[in-house]
Design a protein around this motif. Sequence first.
Motif, PDB file in Angstrom:
ATOM      1  N   SER A 150     -12.885  -1.370   0.019  1.00 22.98           N
ATOM      2  CA  SER A 150     -13.145  -0.061   0.601  1.00 22.98           C
ATOM      3  C   SER A 150     -13.156   0.995  -0.509  1.00 22.98           C
ATOM      4  N   ASP A 151     -13.540   2.203  -0.146  1.00 25.61           N
ATOM      5  CA  ASP A 151     -13.642   3.291  -1.123  1.00 25.61           C
ATOM      6  C   ASP A 151     -12.271   3.721  -1.625  1.00 25.61           C
ATOM      7  N   THR A 152     -11.300   3.648  -0.725  1.00 29.84           N
ATOM      8  CA  THR A 152      -9.955   4.073  -1.124  1.00 29.84           C
ATOM      9  C   THR A 152      -8.993   2.892  -1.013  1.00 29.84           C
ATOM     10  N   VAL A 153      -7.970   2.928  -1.828  1.00 32.64           N
ATOM     11  CA  VAL A 153      -6.943   1.893  -1.734  1.00 32.64           C
ATOM     12  C   VAL A 153      -5.576   2.549  -1.662  1.00 32.64           C
ATOM     13  N   GLU A 154      -4.661   1.802  -1.099  1.00 30.87           N
ATOM     14  CA  GLU A 154      -3.300   2.302  -0.971  1.00 30.87           C
ATOM     15  C   GLU A 154      -2.456   1.699  -2.097  1.00 30.87           C
ATOM     16  N   ILE A 155      -1.775   2.574  -2.830  1.00 30.34           N
ATOM     17  CA  ILE A 155      -0.910   2.107  -3.910  1.00 30.34           C
ATOM     18  C   ILE A 155       0.538   2.221  -3.447  1.00 30.34           C
ATOM     19  N   VAL A 156       1.276   1.153  -3.578  1.00 31.53           N
ATOM     20  CA  VAL A 156       2.689   1.192  -3.218  1.00 31.53           C
ATOM     21  C   VAL A 156       3.482   1.602  -4.450  1.00 31.53           C
ATOM     22  N   VAL A 157       4.292   2.625  -4.280  1.00 28.60           N
ATOM     23  CA  VAL A 157       5.112   3.082  -5.395  1.00 28.60           C
ATOM     24  C   VAL A 157       6.556   2.673  -5.144  1.00 28.60           C
ATOM     25  N   GLN A 158       7.101   1.909  -6.079  1.00 26.52           N
ATOM     26  CA  GLN A 158       8.493   1.480  -5.967  1.00 26.52           C
ATOM     27  C   GLN A 158       9.304   2.160  -7.066  1.00 26.52           C
ATOM     28  N   VAL A 159      10.569   2.403  -6.772  1.00 28.41           N
ATOM     29  CA  VAL A 159      11.500   2.806  -7.824  1.00 28.41           C
ATOM     30  C   VAL A 159      12.564   1.716  -7.867  1.00 28.41           C
ATOM     31  N   ASN A 160      12.706   1.083  -9.000  1.00 25.13           N
ATOM     32  CA  ASN A 160      13.604  -0.077  -9.141  1.00 25.13           C
ATOM     33  C   ASN A 160      13.334  -1.135  -8.063  1.00 25.13           C
ATOM     34  N   GLY A 161      12.077  -1.326  -7.751  1.00 25.24           N
ATOM     35  CA  GLY A 161      11.715  -2.400  -6.829  1.00 25.24           C
ATOM     36  C   GLY A 161      11.808  -2.009  -5.363  1.00 25.24           C
ATOM     37  N   LYS A 162      12.190  -0.747  -5.093  1.00 17.68           N
ATOM     38  CA  LYS A 162      12.287  -0.350  -3.683  1.00 17.68           C
ATOM     39  C   LYS A 162      11.152   0.582  -3.322  1.00 17.68           C
ATOM     40  N   LEU A 163      10.573   0.339  -2.165  1.00 15.86           N
ATOM     41  CA  LEU A 163       9.451   1.141  -1.697  1.00 15.86           C
ATOM     42  C   LEU A 163       9.894   2.585  -1.491  1.00 15.86           C
ATOM     43  N   ARG A 164       9.214   3.508  -2.172  1.00 15.75           N
ATOM     44  CA  ARG A 164       9.571   4.921  -2.027  1.00 15.75           C
ATOM     45  C   ARG A 164       8.395   5.770  -1.574  1.00 15.75           C
ATOM     46  N   ALA A 165       7.198   5.378  -1.894  1.00 20.06           N
ATOM     47  CA  ALA A 165       6.052   6.206  -1.505  1.00 20.06           C
ATOM     48  C   ALA A 165       4.782   5.361  -1.507  1.00 20.06           C
ATOM     49  N   LYS A 166       3.765   5.868  -0.801  1.00 22.36           N
ATOM     50  CA  LYS A 166       2.453   5.233  -0.815  1.00 22.36           C
ATOM     51  C   LYS A 166       1.424   6.278  -1.207  1.00 22.36           C
ATOM     52  N   LEU A 167       0.560   5.924  -2.118  1.00 19.11           N
ATOM     53  CA  LEU A 167      -0.504   6.831  -2.546  1.00 19.11           C
ATOM     54  C   LEU A 167      -1.834   6.271  -2.096  1.00 19.11           C
ATOM     55  N   VAL A 168      -2.694   7.145  -1.611  1.00 18.96           N
ATOM     56  CA  VAL A 168      -4.050   6.707  -1.326  1.00 18.96           C
ATOM     57  C   VAL A 168      -4.948   7.271  -2.420  1.00 18.96           C
ATOM     58  N   VAL A 169      -5.622   6.380  -3.145  1.00 13.66           N
ATOM     59  CA  VAL A 169      -6.452   6.830  -4.264  1.00 13.66           C
ATOM     60  C   VAL A 169      -7.845   6.228  -4.135  1.00 13.66           C
ATOM     61  N   ASN A 170      -8.775   6.788  -4.875  1.00 10.03           N
ATOM     62  CA  ASN A 170     -10.112   6.193  -4.919  1.00 10.03           C
ATOM     63  C   ASN A 170     -10.043   4.831  -5.601  1.00 10.03           C
ATOM     64  N   SER A 171     -10.868   3.904  -5.143  1.00  4.66           N
ATOM     65  CA  SER A 171     -10.850   2.559  -5.716  1.00  4.66           C
ATOM     66  C   SER A 171     -11.058   2.599  -7.219  1.00  4.66           C
ATOM     67  N   ASP A 172     -11.906   3.525  -7.660  1.00  8.78           N
ATOM     68  CA  ASP A 172     -12.185   3.610  -9.099  1.00  8.78           C
ATOM     69  C   ASP A 172     -10.917   3.912  -9.893  1.00  8.78           C
ATOM     70  N   ASP A 173      -9.995   4.655  -9.241  1.00 12.12           N
ATOM     71  CA  ASP A 173      -8.783   5.066  -9.955  1.00 12.12           C
ATOM     72  C   ASP A 173      -7.852   3.902 -10.272  1.00 12.12           C
ATOM     73  N   LEU A 174      -8.109   2.753  -9.631  1.00 10.88           N
ATOM     74  CA  LEU A 174      -7.295   1.565  -9.912  1.00 10.88           C
ATOM     75  C   LEU A 174      -7.327   1.208 -11.398  1.00 10.88           C
ATOM     76  N   GLU A 175      -8.432   1.596 -12.031  1.00  7.26           N
ATOM     77  CA  GLU A 175      -8.585   1.291 -13.454  1.00  7.26           C
ATOM     78  C   GLU A 175      -7.749   2.248 -14.307  1.00  7.26           C
ATOM     79  N   ASP A 176      -7.374   3.383 -13.720  1.00  8.83           N
ATOM     80  CA  ASP A 176      -6.732   4.439 -14.502  1.00  8.83           C
ATOM     81  C   ASP A 176      -5.228   4.464 -14.246  1.00  8.83           C
ATOM     82  N   GLU A 177      -4.500   3.648 -15.003  1.00 12.53           N
ATOM     83  CA  GLU A 177      -3.065   3.509 -14.786  1.00 12.53           C
ATOM     84  C   GLU A 177      -2.342   4.833 -15.037  1.00 12.53           C
TER      85      GLU A 177
END
Length: 774
Positions: free
Chosen positions: A710-737
């Motif tokens: 899809s055009d957008t993907v959901e990124i799971v953000v963990q702090v020390n391995g624990k789920l803290r937030a979810k980001l929705v970004v453009n698929s292209d941004d997956l390349e941009d760490e």
Amino acid sequence: MERYEPLKIEEKWQKKWEEEKPYKAEIREGVPKKYIAEMFPYPSGAGLHVGHVRNFTIVDVLTRFYEQQRLSVLRPFGYDTFGLPAENYAIKTGTAPQEVTLTNIANFRNQAKRLGFAIDWDREINTSDPEYYKWTQWCFLQLFKKGLAYQKESYQWWCPEDQTVLANEQVENGKCWRCGHEVEKKKMKQWFFKITEYADELLSEIDALDWPDKIKTMQKNWIGKSTGAEIEFKLVTPSFSGRSGEVVSTSLNSITVFTTRPDTIYGATFLVVAPEYAELEYIVSDDARDAVMAYKQSALLKSEIERQENKEKTGVFTGAYALNPATNEKIPIYVADYVLSGYGTGAIMAVPAYDDRDREFAEKFDLPIIEADLCDFGQFGTPKTTYRMRDWLISRQRYWGCPIPIAYDKDGNPHAIPEEQLPVILPDIKDYKPDASGRSALAKAKDWLKVEVPVKDPKTGKIHMEEMTRETDTLDGYACSSWYLWRYVSPHDSEHAWGQEEISYWAPTDIYVGADHAVAHLLYIRFWCKFFADLGYLPFREPIKKLIYHGYINAPDGKKMSKSKGNVIDPLDVVDEGYGADTLRTYEMFIGPVELDAAWDPRSVGGVYRFLNRCFNLAPSEDDSDKTIAIRHKTIKKVTEDIYKCNFNTAVAALMEYVNELYKVGASQEDLVILAKLLKPFAPHLASEMLEKYNSDDEWPKWDEKYLVSDTVEIVVQVNGKLRAKLVVNSDDLEDEDKITEMALSDDKVKKFTSDGVKKTIFVKRAKILNIVV
RNA sequence: GGCCGGGUGGCGGAAUUGGUAUACGCGUUCGACUUAAAAUCGAAUGGGGAAACCCGUACGGGUUCAAGUCCCGUCCCGGCUACCA
């Protein structure tokens, strides 16, 4: 709106399939084939049970799946009809087994047809039909001619209740597998198939099979290969006292033992032979004779149960001695029932220092235990491989089986009935009851017993007819099922067991589905396959490429279904209640992982029925179809891959998700056609109805990976391995760490946990996860 | 005794093989429709807590940024096998 009425729809399509025979298997040169079969059922008087339905539906899902991919599919059906239940029923009621069998077959056939299986009904076989068993007899004769069917007098398992011998595999826990009566050992002359001739190949080819590990391990254990050595122990005269080296001068002057630990020979302080040891009487000293023979008698009378339950070592000194070839010591010879006559040589060297059983025996009988050094045994013995597997005992003293095509001359020598005289028809008789004579009820068919068999005079070479007496034993039912998969390819061939053209196109069986016979049947059919491959009749050496071994379906209370417990679910009742065959089939695929046992849950049946209703009631909206394109292709992929992996439960779950989504966002006609195609293996009637409505064929759909991103993907953000937030970004941004890390660190929720500073970040693109370590 | 599988919500079970635990279904609760019920549709549903959060894949340790998943130990459950030398 039109209501989902499964019984109406199903009747319509079953009639159509009956008339049009769309599942007729045909050789189509150049088209890949699939040959799929279930272990054919024994048609009992009770009709189909839910376990059969699970079995047949697995086959049906696969059949339709490949058929919809336009492969050439052979999916036959047949009945394994010889055996004790029909005969016992005949004894009880006087009804001929032939008659009962045909009634039961008709019932099974009608019930199977009501479940909508994609069977090629023109290929039905029935093992008790002379047209069929003619070729079972032909198979027997091939084995006989090659010396792989032979007679041997030995101690056999005997069921006093059923009045017949049993094969090793038919004795379960010392009891008859059919009636549960304790079995005995009886010395009888019986027919065997020399399966041990193929032991090595049967073992070595197991690893390459696409079969469940469980079954493969069971077969390996059953064959039970052991490598070791045979070692000869010279006998010392029983009267001998003191000087070493003096040996007896009878015909027997040594005992050969088998051991897997020949290197422990310096610790061998006595020998033990089995009670059934053939030369026992030549070993025993006069003083000990009475005690030894009494022990032998009591051991033979002991049931297998008693032998198993009482592991306490028993035995008797034979009064004889042998020389340990390594130490040159004189060691005593015992007879004890912990040594088995059928394995190795029936005699062992006991090394109490290294073997628990020998130590137990030594301690009880106060025999020396020597911690000797290990050695290179080469000079004392010869390497030897032994198998646990014994030859397959195939004669039965019962009426309702395939007659063995053998006759005896006046000297009692067996002769093959000529192939032109096949089949040897099982005669109609009145009294089916076997007796303790050790002969089947066929012995009473006086006229049938006499037969003229051509004999070649060894001197003149001339052939003359000689009157002989027929064999009255019948074949173990497993013989009938050891070749039926090949009969299916040309079931009406009156000239051959199977046609060469047909067998090389269809066979070997690609997928075989069952829930029983892990060792016996599946080993026997492999054995016959190798044998007929050696004769040039089969162009392959393994009969079954992939085996699916599914679990049982238990009653709602988790217990085995049984008439006596009154907890049996009758599948046809489920259909007739109004759920229909499609619900029954789909439920049994959804019930759990195919290899596990599962408990019937009537409420879950309702859940599947609701699902099919929702499929039926979906109507296409006028919207453009693109909004469902992602889930559509995702579902095609998931269902396709799941069926390949036999994950039928998750395939159905994926279809449910798809339907739930279509209810939410609206379905296009394309969605409904795809849904019907994917649903057809599970619920063929409903799916056919839907496809007809939208004027579509049933060709299996393909997915396109491009719709899965899809055009957008959901990124799971963990702090020390624990789920803290979810980001929705453009698929292209997956390349941009860096960009993703920056976004994550500026997220309010993430900030709360990173106020003490960030040690490092780990970004996994594949998993779409960013883990921040603080 | 030996070998092989398994222990995930109230239940049946998912989890791309080390990457958001509990998909899907059942059950339960609430709502809509109904005079009412059934059916159907919609919502909620691991536990604790107002919340922030915390705890959770049999138990105890370990490896790792990260463990239902890998390693070590323990306890249960199931299957096969059972004196095979």
